[in-house]
Design a protein around this motif. Structure first.
Motif, PDB file in Angstrom:
ATOM      1  N   VAL A  74      52.377  45.785 -70.345  1.00 33.23           N
ATOM      2  CA  VAL A  74      52.921  46.045 -71.677  1.00 33.23           C
ATOM      3  C   VAL A  74      54.207  45.247 -71.824  1.00 33.23           C
ATOM      4  O   VAL A  74      55.106  45.337 -70.982  1.00 33.23           O
ATOM      5  CB  VAL A  74      53.201  47.546 -71.882  1.00 33.23           C
ATOM      6  CG1 VAL A  74      53.713  47.800 -73.293  1.00 33.23           C
ATOM      7  CG2 VAL A  74      51.957  48.368 -71.591  1.00 33.23           C
ATOM      8  N   ASP A  75      54.279  44.455 -72.882  1.00 30.84           N
ATOM      9  CA  ASP A  75      55.460  43.626 -73.114  1.00 30.84           C
ATOM     10  C   ASP A  75      56.601  44.475 -73.685  1.00 30.84           C
ATOM     11  O   ASP A  75      56.389  45.626 -74.077  1.00 30.84           O
ATOM     12  CB  ASP A  75      55.095  42.477 -74.055  1.00 30.84           C
ATOM     13  CG  ASP A  75      55.909  41.218 -73.757  1.00 30.84           C
ATOM     14  OD1 ASP A  75      57.062  41.343 -73.293  1.00 30.84           O
ATOM     15  OD2 ASP A  75      55.397  40.115 -73.985  1.00 30.84           O
ATOM     16  N   TYR A  87      52.887  36.940 -65.839  1.00 31.37           N
ATOM     17  CA  TYR A  87      52.974  37.361 -67.243  1.00 31.37           C
ATOM     18  C   TYR A  87      53.728  36.301 -68.030  1.00 31.37           C
ATOM     19  O   TYR A  87      54.912  36.059 -67.749  1.00 31.37           O
ATOM     20  CB  TYR A  87      53.722  38.681 -67.367  1.00 31.37           C
ATOM     21  CG  TYR A  87      52.982  39.878 -66.815  1.00 31.37           C
ATOM     22  CD1 TYR A  87      51.732  40.234 -67.314  1.00 31.37           C
ATOM     23  CD2 TYR A  87      53.536  40.675 -65.827  1.00 31.37           C
ATOM     24  CE1 TYR A  87      51.058  41.343 -66.821  1.00 31.37           C
ATOM     25  CE2 TYR A  87      52.872  41.788 -65.331  1.00 31.37           C
ATOM     26  CZ  TYR A  87      51.630  42.117 -65.831  1.00 31.37           C
ATOM     27  OH  TYR A  87      50.976  43.215 -65.354  1.00 31.37           O
ATOM     28  N   ARG A 113      54.745  36.467 -71.093  1.00 36.30           N
ATOM     29  CA  ARG A 113      55.691  37.124 -72.014  1.00 36.30           C
ATOM     30  C   ARG A 113      55.819  36.311 -73.316  1.00 36.30           C
ATOM     31  O   ARG A 113      54.815  35.819 -73.825  1.00 36.30           O
ATOM     32  CB  ARG A 113      57.034  37.362 -71.302  1.00 36.30           C
ATOM     33  CG  ARG A 113      56.906  38.054 -69.913  1.00 36.30           C
ATOM     34  CD  ARG A 113      56.507  39.511 -70.001  1.00 36.30           C
ATOM     35  NE  ARG A 113      57.414  40.270 -70.826  1.00 36.30           N
ATOM     36  CZ  ARG A 113      58.530  40.862 -70.393  1.00 36.30           C
ATOM     37  NH1 ARG A 113      58.873  40.760 -69.122  1.00 36.30           N
ATOM     38  NH2 ARG A 113      59.296  41.567 -71.209  1.00 36.30           N
ATOM     39  N   ALA A 163      48.512  38.546 -67.512  1.00 41.46           N
ATOM     40  CA  ALA A 163      48.910  37.612 -66.459  1.00 41.46           C
ATOM     41  C   ALA A 163      47.899  36.455 -66.400  1.00 41.46           C
ATOM     42  O   ALA A 163      46.687  36.676 -66.403  1.00 41.46           O
ATOM     43  CB  ALA A 163      48.988  38.326 -65.118  1.00 41.46           C
ATOM     44  N   GLU A 195      42.721  44.440 -65.904  1.00 41.52           N
ATOM     45  CA  GLU A 195      43.574  44.564 -64.717  1.00 41.52           C
ATOM     46  C   GLU A 195      44.686  43.511 -64.701  1.00 41.52           C
ATOM     47  O   GLU A 195      45.599  43.590 -63.871  1.00 41.52           O
ATOM     48  CB  GLU A 195      42.750  44.525 -63.422  1.00 41.52           C
ATOM     49  CG  GLU A 195      42.070  43.214 -63.142  1.00 41.52           C
ATOM     50  CD  GLU A 195      40.632  43.189 -63.674  1.00 41.52           C
ATOM     51  OE1 GLU A 195      39.826  42.447 -63.134  1.00 41.52           O
ATOM     52  OE2 GLU A 195      40.333  43.902 -64.677  1.00 41.52           O
ATOM     53  N   MET A 196      44.623  42.527 -65.611  1.00 41.40           N
ATOM     54  CA  MET A 196      45.683  41.531 -65.705  1.00 41.40           C
ATOM     55  C   MET A 196      46.709  41.914 -66.768  1.00 41.40           C
ATOM     56  O   MET A 196      47.597  41.136 -67.080  1.00 41.40           O
ATOM     57  CB  MET A 196      45.104  40.158 -66.060  1.00 41.40           C
ATOM     58  CG  MET A 196      44.002  39.682 -65.127  1.00 41.40           C
ATOM     59  SD  MET A 196      44.492  39.697 -63.394  1.00 41.40           S
ATOM     60  CE  MET A 196      45.207  38.056 -63.260  1.00 41.40           C
ATOM     61  N   ALA A 226      55.918  46.069 -76.912  1.00 42.45           N
ATOM     62  CA  ALA A 226      54.816  47.045 -76.920  1.00 42.45           C
ATOM     63  C   ALA A 226      53.417  46.429 -76.991  1.00 42.45           C
ATOM     64  O   ALA A 226      52.428  47.138 -76.822  1.00 42.45           O
ATOM     65  CB  ALA A 226      54.989  48.087 -78.032  1.00 42.45           C
TER      66      ALA A 226
END
Lengths: 334, 334
Positions: free
Chosen positions: A185-186, A44, A46, A194, A181-182, A189
């Motif tokens: 939730v950050d 992720y 982010r 990924a 599927e990758m 929100a």
């Protein structure tokens, strides 16, 4: 595979803690300059991809039509410290869309910057959504939504038109497929997808050079880079890694950290993109890693390289200000 | 050897970050109940041994002669949040030695607790050495120094009589040799000596049961455990791991974290001592590790074990309060 030890925390002459991690340095065509650890594993990104998430705002012409300033564009890529200027800038972005903080869906937290949090407390205030470190990014999403004539409500959902545009920009830059599927939730929100580190590095090589991006995205990337380079205090805050490194290096580097040990960077002159992740999510390790790579591959002269040393090997001080240890790059980064 | 992955940070169903680490569970005779990772490697215990560092204060009779209350003894073992009560208690300890905060050599920092830091800022205040999370421990050192008729000045130095007593108490409990080459400087300027995890675990088995300690140390250990169990808010602060776990479990457990991913615990009824270190220094990993071991070896009933679940596998929330992931024990702790 087990990723190598890439950062050591020294206390005196003894290794107190170690961080493992992976990293990739590639050009816009994906040619590998350096990799270490498992760079094919999807991670992720982010907040490290906030600049890519801001591409649609600029590329779509929304930033121009709404008259967003350079500083406001920089805040749209920021994980800011929640200072007065950050808050005022986020409010100004929203005002240009005819909105205010009530439309924000990022949630509320006390300013990320400790000094900024104490200043807010000292003034008798309490935080609202404008103080959220992601408020600039979210304000940009609101602008884009309004420009698309779409109700902003629910703009954090993966199937909202804004998030579809954002995901498309990340996918185009990185070449990664952002499937359901990758998706996680950050903290603010919105979805975080990924992506393999090597794809993130290539995405930032493209972001830094424009190569491999459509003409519109290329112009948007250049504009975002210029905005951040002109306003490094806006994109993070006083004393924070991204702000201090970009203040030192100007438009020679774009660098952005994310939660859980993520960092991405672009070295436009060298034509390179960089992405690192500390296995354990440690931000200090990501900073040492990305600083070491920036110094190694940035093509800087000796004096600039020397000024990067405090970021490559930060001193650890006790509360009396005495040095008790250091972080240092290790293994493939030593 | 490479330590195993012991904690996973999940975002949705995907592993976002991993922590490696080592841990030991032994009895007071050193019999191994469980070990994982390299438990022979010496690690800096940092604040995880504050209770052992407080033994000389009590054992010497100083605490009694100066009339220290139970809460004051608890603060002498604390990494406190810097709230008003912590500050007042530290001041009261010093007053019993006829001193004030000017004698403290721990340095100054804003309260460790975010809410406590904001409260201080809101009141228009600034921190002094009493707000340092170690001020209670240092105040105890000052008391001991005065009781020894030794000038407190320089009490943080390894060769000061106070630190010699403190090192002797740690050495006696753990059986480790605290030589100069094992010594680093802690964040509050006192020495921290690297000790193998398995020796730390044995030290806390002895601390928890008294077995293997001299009669005076045994009584001091029991008194310190009772003081902390009666004042769990004093030893850390509201919402903090050590406080919340000891509030839940009372005198069934003593647990204390330290910087750089350290935690030690005692389970007196089970006769066990526990020590863990996260390789990367991550405090969240140390907490999950020690909570998982406390649950497994504490001999608690189903209801109490269930109430430990939020510590064994804490939820990760976004800023809207929605759950976006979890930490969870892994590998040998799964």
């Amino acid at each position: 595979m087990t990723n190598p030890v890439v950062v050591e925390a020294m206390r005196g002459d003894r290794i107190e803690s170690t961080h493992r991690g992976a990293g990739a340095v590639v050009d816009a065509d994906g040619r590998i300059v350096m990799v270490f650890g498992d760079v094919e594993r999807a991670v992720y990104p982010r907040s490290a991809v906030k600049a890519l998430q801001a591409l649609p705002l600029v590329e779509s012409g929304t930033a121009d039509r709404m008259g967003l300033t350079e500083k406001e564009i920089a805040l749209a890529c920021a994980s800011h410290s929640g200072g007065d200027d950050h808050v005022a800038t986020a409010r100004a972005i929203l005002a240009k869309a005819g909105r205010d903080e009530r439309v924000l869906e990022c949630g509320v937290h006390w300013p990320l910057g400790e000094a900024e949090a104490r200043a807010l407390a000292r003034s008798g205030g309490t935080p609202n959504a404008l103080h959220n470190n992601c408020s600039g990014k979210h304000a940009g999403f609101v602008c884009l939504s309004c420009a698309m004539s779409v109700e902003p409500k629910g703009y954090v959902a993966p199937d909202h038109p804004v998030q579809r545009e954002v995901a498309a920009a990340i996918a185009a830059a990185t070449g990664a497929r952002l499937s359901e599927e990758m998706r996680g939730v950050d903290g603010c929100a919105i979805p975080t997808y990924a992506v393999p580190l090597i794809a993130l590095a290539q995405g930032f090589a493209r972001f830094g050079t424009g190569a491999g991006l459509s003409p519109g995205r290329r112009r948007a990337a250049a504009r975002i880079r210029a905005a951040v380079a002109a306003h490094p205090l806006t994109v993070a805050g006083k004393g924070r890694f991204d702000t201090e490194v970009m203040t030192l290096l100007g438009d020679c580097v774009f660098t952005k950290g994310g939660a859980e040990g993520m960092a991405c960077a672009a070295l436009p002159a060298a034509g390179l993109g960089l992405a690192v992740k500390a296995d354990d999510g440690g931000g200090r390790a990501a900073q040492v890693m990305i600083a070491a790579l920036i110094r190694r591959f940035g093509g800087f002269g000796g004096e600039t390289a020397a000024r990067l040393q405090p970021f490559v090997s930060p001193r650890l001080l006790n509360w009396n200000g005495a040095e008790v240890g250091r972080l240092r790059p290790a293994g493939p980064l030593a």
